[in-house]
Scaffold this motif. Structure first.
Motif, PDB file in Angstrom:
ATOM      1  N   MET A   1     -18.859  78.780 -66.538  1.00 47.12           N
ATOM      2  CA  MET A   1     -20.062  79.260 -66.274  1.00 47.12           C
ATOM      3  C   MET A   1     -19.999  78.606 -64.676  1.00 47.12           C
ATOM      4  SD  MET A   1     -22.453  80.679 -67.797  1.00 47.12           S
ATOM      5  CE  MET A   1     -22.140  81.590 -68.999  1.00 47.12           C
ATOM      6  N   ILE A   2     -19.196  77.729 -64.278  1.00 46.56           N
ATOM      7  CA  ILE A   2     -19.405  77.420 -62.894  1.00 46.56           C
ATOM      8  C   ILE A   2     -19.160  78.634 -61.896  1.00 46.56           C
ATOM      9  CG2 ILE A   2     -18.348  75.944 -61.176  1.00 46.56           C
ATOM     10  CD1 ILE A   2     -19.865  74.614 -63.099  1.00 46.56           C
ATOM     11  N   PRO A   3     -18.005  79.647 -62.258  1.00 44.71           N
ATOM     12  CA  PRO A   3     -17.996  80.660 -61.086  1.00 44.71           C
ATOM     13  C   PRO A   3     -19.280  81.560 -60.983  1.00 44.71           C
ATOM     14  CG  PRO A   3     -16.202  80.373 -62.361  1.00 44.71           C
ATOM     15  CD  PRO A   3     -16.818  79.526 -63.206  1.00 44.71           C
ATOM     16  N   VAL A   4     -19.905  81.663 -62.234  1.00 42.15           N
ATOM     17  CA  VAL A   4     -21.149  82.480 -62.228  1.00 42.15           C
ATOM     18  C   VAL A   4     -22.287  81.840 -61.307  1.00 42.15           C
ATOM     19  CG1 VAL A   4     -22.473  83.936 -63.415  1.00 42.15           C
ATOM     20  CG2 VAL A   4     -20.671  83.432 -64.263  1.00 42.15           C
ATOM     21  N   LEU A   5     -22.316  80.576 -61.566  1.00 44.53           N
ATOM     22  CA  LEU A   5     -23.437  79.709 -60.822  1.00 44.53           C
ATOM     23  C   LEU A   5     -23.012  79.766 -59.293  1.00 44.53           C
ATOM     24  CD1 LEU A   5     -24.429  76.679 -62.784  1.00 44.53           C
ATOM     25  CD2 LEU A   5     -25.867  78.501 -62.175  1.00 44.53           C
ATOM     26  N   VAL A   6     -21.771  79.732 -58.895  1.00 47.04           N
ATOM     27  CA  VAL A   6     -21.448  79.526 -57.512  1.00 47.04           C
ATOM     28  C   VAL A   6     -21.778  80.869 -56.824  1.00 47.04           C
ATOM     29  CG1 VAL A   6     -19.421  79.745 -56.001  1.00 47.04           C
ATOM     30  CG2 VAL A   6     -19.780  78.060 -57.534  1.00 47.04           C
ATOM     31  N   CYS A   7     -21.610  82.280 -57.711  1.00 45.87           N
ATOM     32  CA  CYS A   7     -21.875  83.442 -57.078  1.00 45.87           C
ATOM     33  C   CYS A   7     -23.331  83.567 -56.954  1.00 45.87           C
ATOM     34  CB  CYS A   7     -21.014  84.775 -58.096  1.00 45.87           C
ATOM     35  SG  CYS A   7     -19.551  84.948 -57.916  1.00 45.87           S
ATOM     36  N   ALA A   8     -24.073  83.314 -57.835  1.00 49.10           N
ATOM     37  CA  ALA A   8     -25.614  83.513 -57.836  1.00 49.10           C
ATOM     38  C   ALA A   8     -26.061  82.694 -56.815  1.00 49.10           C
ATOM     39  CB  ALA A   8     -26.198  83.265 -59.253  1.00 49.10           C
ATOM     40  N   GLY A   9     -25.521  81.464 -56.663  1.00 50.84           N
ATOM     41  CA  GLY A   9     -26.420  80.522 -55.490  1.00 50.84           C
ATOM     42  C   GLY A   9     -26.028  81.129 -54.245  1.00 50.84           C
ATOM     43  N   ILE A  10     -24.892  81.791 -53.926  1.00 45.99           N
ATOM     44  CA  ILE A  10     -24.316  82.053 -52.724  1.00 45.99           C
ATOM     45  C   ILE A  10     -25.524  83.395 -52.572  1.00 45.99           C
ATOM     46  CG2 ILE A  10     -22.728  83.640 -51.506  1.00 45.99           C
ATOM     47  CD1 ILE A  10     -20.625  81.462 -52.543  1.00 45.99           C
ATOM     48  N   GLY A  11     -25.747  84.240 -53.624  1.00 49.15           N
ATOM     49  CA  GLY A  11     -26.544  85.343 -53.323  1.00 49.15           C
ATOM     50  C   GLY A  11     -27.940  84.790 -53.177  1.00 49.15           C
ATOM     51  N   LEU A  12     -28.387  83.858 -53.457  1.00 51.15           N
ATOM     52  CA  LEU A  12     -29.633  83.433 -53.303  1.00 51.15           C
ATOM     53  C   LEU A  12     -29.778  82.980 -51.651  1.00 51.15           C
ATOM     54  CD1 LEU A  12     -32.691  82.651 -54.185  1.00 51.15           C
ATOM     55  CD2 LEU A  12     -31.601  80.603 -54.963  1.00 51.15           C
ATOM     56  N   TYR A  13     -28.664  82.434 -51.198  1.00 50.33           N
ATOM     57  CA  TYR A  13     -28.636  82.098 -49.812  1.00 50.33           C
ATOM     58  C   TYR A  13     -28.580  83.025 -49.015  1.00 50.33           C
ATOM     59  CZ  TYR A  13     -26.138  80.217 -45.696  1.00 50.33           C
ATOM     60  OH  TYR A  13     -25.977  79.961 -44.297  1.00 50.33           O
ATOM     61  N   ALA A  14     -27.786  84.153 -49.334  1.00 53.19           N
ATOM     62  CA  ALA A  14     -27.781  85.193 -48.431  1.00 53.19           C
ATOM     63  C   ALA A  14     -29.057  85.862 -48.406  1.00 53.19           C
ATOM     64  CB  ALA A  14     -26.638  86.349 -49.128  1.00 53.19           C
ATOM     65  N   ALA A  15     -29.806  85.975 -49.683  1.00 58.11           N
ATOM     66  CA  ALA A  15     -31.264  86.741 -49.692  1.00 58.11           C
ATOM     67  C   ALA A  15     -32.163  85.953 -48.804  1.00 58.11           C
ATOM     68  CB  ALA A  15     -31.687  86.811 -50.889  1.00 58.11           C
ATOM     69  N   CYS A  16     -32.060  84.480 -48.692  1.00 64.12           N
ATOM     70  CA  CYS A  16     -33.021  83.868 -47.823  1.00 64.12           C
ATOM     71  C   CYS A  16     -32.618  84.244 -46.242  1.00 64.12           C
ATOM     72  CB  CYS A  16     -32.789  82.369 -48.026  1.00 64.12           C
ATOM     73  SG  CYS A  16     -33.401  81.889 -49.633  1.00 64.12           S
ATOM     74  N   ARG A  17     -31.290  84.023 -45.907  1.00 67.95           N
ATOM     75  CA  ARG A  17     -30.956  84.253 -44.800  1.00 67.95           C
ATOM     76  C   ARG A  17     -31.195  85.587 -44.164  1.00 67.95           C
ATOM     77  NH1 ARG A  17     -27.429  80.539 -42.250  1.00 67.95           N
ATOM     78  NH2 ARG A  17     -27.569  81.919 -40.437  1.00 67.95           N
ATOM     79  N   VAL A  18     -31.395  86.882 -45.061  1.00 62.37           N
ATOM     80  CA  VAL A  18     -31.611  88.179 -44.742  1.00 62.37           C
ATOM     81  C   VAL A  18     -33.175  88.107 -44.186  1.00 62.37           C
ATOM     82  CG1 VAL A  18     -32.116  90.480 -45.519  1.00 62.37           C
ATOM     83  CG2 VAL A  18     -30.069  89.437 -46.015  1.00 62.37           C
ATOM     84  N   VAL A  19     -34.067  87.331 -44.972  1.00 60.41           N
ATOM     85  CA  VAL A  19     -35.404  87.261 -44.769  1.00 60.41           C
ATOM     86  C   VAL A  19     -35.526  86.833 -43.311  1.00 60.41           C
ATOM     87  CG1 VAL A  19     -37.560  86.701 -45.312  1.00 60.41           C
ATOM     88  CG2 VAL A  19     -36.000  87.660 -47.171  1.00 60.41           C
ATOM     89  N   LEU A  20     -34.863  85.600 -43.070  1.00 59.12           N
ATOM     90  CA  LEU A  20     -35.045  84.715 -41.842  1.00 59.12           C
ATOM     91  C   LEU A  20     -34.510  85.440 -40.609  1.00 59.12           C
ATOM     92  CD1 LEU A  20     -34.514  81.297 -43.431  1.00 59.12           C
ATOM     93  CD2 LEU A  20     -36.735  82.437 -42.901  1.00 59.12           C
ATOM     94  N   GLU A  21     -33.556  86.552 -40.855  1.00 53.49           N
ATOM     95  CA  GLU A  21     -32.902  86.996 -39.546  1.00 53.49           C
ATOM     96  C   GLU A  21     -33.934  87.782 -38.978  1.00 53.49           C
ATOM     97  OE1 GLU A  21     -29.948  86.356 -38.044  1.00 53.49           O
ATOM     98  OE2 GLU A  21     -30.701  87.682 -36.788  1.00 53.49           O
ATOM     99  N   PRO A  22     -34.115  87.738 -37.520  1.00 46.21           N
ATOM    100  CA  PRO A  22     -35.102  88.759 -37.066  1.00 46.21           C
ATOM    101  C   PRO A  22     -34.484  90.079 -36.576  1.00 46.21           C
ATOM    102  CG  PRO A  22     -34.669  87.142 -35.492  1.00 46.21           C
ATOM    103  CD  PRO A  22     -33.838  86.842 -36.601  1.00 46.21           C
ATOM    104  N   GLU A  23     -33.257  90.384 -36.299  1.00 46.73           N
ATOM    105  CA  GLU A  23     -32.730  91.461 -35.728  1.00 46.73           C
ATOM    106  C   GLU A  23     -31.988  92.344 -36.749  1.00 46.73           C
ATOM    107  OE1 GLU A  23     -29.845  92.395 -31.691  1.00 46.73           O
ATOM    108  OE2 GLU A  23     -30.250  90.341 -32.506  1.00 46.73           O
TER     109      GLU A  23
END
Lengths: 80, 76, 161
Positions: free
Chosen positions: A1-23
């Motif tokens: 279960m640890i690899p799935v949690l790692v993948c999902a957490g990185i996806g959440l981080y990437a989604a937050c960075r997409v929203v915060l990036e202005p360009e």
């Protein structure tokens, strides 16, 4: 279960960075991280040969989508 | 453990929906739709409907390309 | 628990080395393959990064190259063994043709990654940990800081030429 949690957490981080990036072109770089994370977690959730086809279809489709958005942002597809 | 994963993908889908609603540029709206698709597809996969997931993954980019063709004429 | 995290870290380092070496060897940082990759490269360049490194990051976004090949080959080995990895190589080839990409970096990377993941499976690192490691590897290139990552890739490209 640890690899799935790692993948999902990185996806959440990437989604937050997409929203915060202005360009817009640099949003696509973070969006590709989200695509990698979702494609990895599709296969990790259901270990089946059909899940491999689903992950490949999702990955190629989202890459084509990013390609179309970036090309249109750069001034349209070159018509020959 | 499974409910945390479902919660994380649900939050990703909600982030995509809200950024699609709040942004005004058409490119940013399409990027928001892409985030929302990435959050929704794992829900289809968890239940085992892999053929439905393949169809969604192939239809959404074609829709995006059509929307780009339609929105470019107004922009430039 | 702790051993699994250490295995993920080792797999991340190996996958990072594999896809950087294959991409630089096939000359992806030279120029953007499509016009969208050029737009991303110039955007990274305006932010203070390196133009060649930005071209390679744009190529990773705009077509399935060696990083996608590594991820899908690890998925294939996890789902169906070595045959699944070679099936993933065929799928990456079809994806390259769909996205108008002339290069063969994706197919080569997928075939190499199939054997690497299979060998790591004999050494005790499972394919699931390789998938998580590949996601961490792509995060370090595209997700942390574009300026630093493009400078690092530009330095690698300077070593090759």
């Amino acid at each position: 279960m640890i690899p799935v949690l790692v993948c999902a957490g990185i996806g959440l981080y990437a989604a937050c960075r997409v929203v915060l990036e202005p360009e817009t072109p640099r949003k696509l770089l973070y969006l590709s991280v989200l695509n990698f994370a979702v494609a990895g977690s599709i296969v990790l959730l259901v270990p089946d040969i059909m899940a491999l086809f689903a992950a490949a279809a999702y990955f190629v489709g989202s890459t084509l989508e990013s390609n179309a958005i970036a090309s249109t942002w750069a001034g349209g597809v070159k018509r020959t | 453990m499974m409910e945390y994963i479902i919660a994380i993908f649900g939050i990703i889908a909600l982030i995509g929906a809200f950024t699609t609603y709040l942004r005004t540029s058409p490119f940013d709206k399409l990027i928001g739709v892409a985030i929302m698709t990435g959050g929704v597809i794992p829900f289809v996969v968890i239940k085992g409907y892999l053929d439905v997931a393949i169809v969604i993954a192939l239809v959404v980019p074609v829709t995006t390309i059509f929307m780009l063709q339609a929105s470019r004429r107004g922009m430039r | 628990m702790l051993g699994e995290l250490v295995n993920i870290f080792i797999a991340a380092v190996l996958c990072w080395l594999l896809f950087i070496v294959v991409d630089v060897a096939f000359g992806l940082p030279e120029k953007g393959g499509v016009s969208g990759a050029d737009a991303i490269a110039s955007s990274v360049d305006r932010a203070g990064g390196d133009l060649n490194g930005g071209s390679m990051m744009g190529n990773i976004v705009c077509s399935p190259d060696a990083s996608a090949g590594t991820l899908l080959a690890a998925c294939g080995v996890y789902a169906a063994g070595v045959g699944g990895g070679l099936t993933a190589a065929v799928l990456v080839f079809i994806g390259n043709r769909i996205c108008h990409d002339p290069g063969y970096a994706g197919t080569t990377g997928a075939v190499l990654a199939t054997f690497m993941v299979y060998g790591l499976g004999m050494a005790g690192i499972t394919a699931a940990e390789c998938i998580a490691g590949m996601v961490i590897a792509i995060l370090t290139i595209q997700g942390i800081s574009h300026v630093q990552a493009s400078r690092l890739l530009g330095k690698f490209w300077g070593w090759r030429t």
